[in-house]
Scaffold this motif. Structure first.
Motif, short mmCIF file in Angstrom:
data_model
loop_
_atom_site.label_atom_id
_atom_site.label_comp_id
_atom_site.label_asym_id
_atom_site.label_seq_id
_atom_site.Cartn_x
_atom_site.Cartn_y
_atom_site.Cartn_z
N ALA A 1 46.52 26.41 48.69
CA ALA A 1 47.82 26.42 48.02
C ALA A 1 47.58 26.64 46.52
O ALA A 1 46.45 26.58 46.05
N GLY A 2 48.63 26.83 45.78
CA GLY A 2 48.45 27.05 44.35
C GLY A 2 47.76 28.38 44.10
O GLY A 2 47.91 29.33 44.86
N ILE A 3 46.96 28.46 43.04
CA ILE A 3 46.28 29.70 42.73
C ILE A 3 44.96 29.81 43.51
O ILE A 3 44.41 28.81 43.95
N SER A 4 44.49 31.03 43.68
CA SER A 4 43.20 31.24 44.33
C SER A 4 42.12 30.55 43.50
O SER A 4 42.23 30.45 42.29
N SER A 5 41.07 30.06 44.17
CA SER A 5 40.03 29.29 43.50
C SER A 5 38.65 29.89 43.74
O SER A 5 38.31 30.24 44.86
N ALA B 1 38.45 31.54 47.34
CA ALA B 1 39.36 31.02 48.35
C ALA B 1 40.76 31.50 47.96
O ALA B 1 41.27 31.14 46.90
N VAL B 2 41.38 32.32 48.81
CA VAL B 2 42.59 33.05 48.45
C VAL B 2 43.85 32.28 48.85
O VAL B 2 43.96 31.79 49.97
N THR B 3 44.82 32.20 47.92
CA THR B 3 46.07 31.50 48.12
C THR B 3 46.75 31.91 49.43
O THR B 3 46.85 33.08 49.74
N GLY B 4 47.20 30.89 50.18
CA GLY B 4 47.95 31.12 51.40
C GLY B 4 47.10 31.34 52.63
O GLY B 4 47.62 31.40 53.74
N GLY B 5 45.81 31.46 52.46
CA GLY B 5 44.93 31.73 53.60
C GLY B 5 43.96 30.60 53.87
O GLY B 5 43.91 29.61 53.15
N TYR C 1 39.54 23.45 45.99
CA TYR C 1 40.79 24.19 45.87
C TYR C 1 41.96 23.28 46.19
O TYR C 1 41.81 22.22 46.81
N LYS C 2 43.16 23.71 45.77
CA LYS C 2 44.37 22.93 45.98
C LYS C 2 44.95 23.20 47.37
O LYS C 2 44.97 24.33 47.82
#
Length: 165
Positions: free
Chosen positions: A99-103, A123-127, A163-164
């Protein structure tokens, strides 16, 4: 979601990484979601073009710790065969979606192709997967996403980061 009926026996092992505790606030007559402290394991899977055809491992292991809405992941992948799949390299199977921005995550690698100077991961947002990147020459300022051609049958990846969720 875990079904907890007796809070006196609740432990972190009763909860999954994606669980939230819901507490009813009597003064406000509303529910509040509380993210617990949770630890566990996960199985990272290397994919090329979102396909794991023929990929085999000596080691395929991951651990995670969730504290609130942050998830710390670590993992190792040791290949015995990179298989027949082709395309962009990703690590699938994160225990909770990003969640949030990619990390960015740290990534240490061994036995990759001669053109690989340094590696990194995102680590890509939403995936629930990690994209793998490399610098093609020492000191280069650009990264390219890795593909099956940068891997050998005995490649090793160590990765970790937060990551968030």
């Amino acid at each position: 979601m875990a079904a907890i009926t007796d809070l006196t026996t609740l432990t972190h092992t009763d909860l999954a990484a994606s669980d939230w505790l819901v507490v009813h606030d009597l003064s406000a007559a509303t529910d509040k979601k509380i993210a617990p402290f949770v630890t566990g394991t996960w199985t990272p899977q290397l994919l090329f073009g979102y396909n794991g055809s023929g990929i085999t491992y000596t080691t395929q292991s991951g651990q995670y710790t969730r504290i609130g809405n942050m998830l710390w992941v670590t993992g190792i992948i040791v290949l015995t065969s990179k298989g027949a799949a082709t395309g962009l390299a990703t690590i699938a199977g994160l225990p909770v979606a990003v969640a949030g921005i990619s990390s960015t995550l740290s990534c240490l690698s061994f036995s990759l192709g001669a053109s690989v100077s340094a590696t990194s991961a995102l680590a890509v947002t939403g995936g629930s997967s990690i994209n793998l990147y490399y610098t093609p020459a020492a000191g280069a300022a650009t990264y390219s996403q890795m593909t099956n051609t940068e891997f050998g049958n005995s490649s090793i990846l160590y990765f970790s980061g937060v990551y968030k969720v």
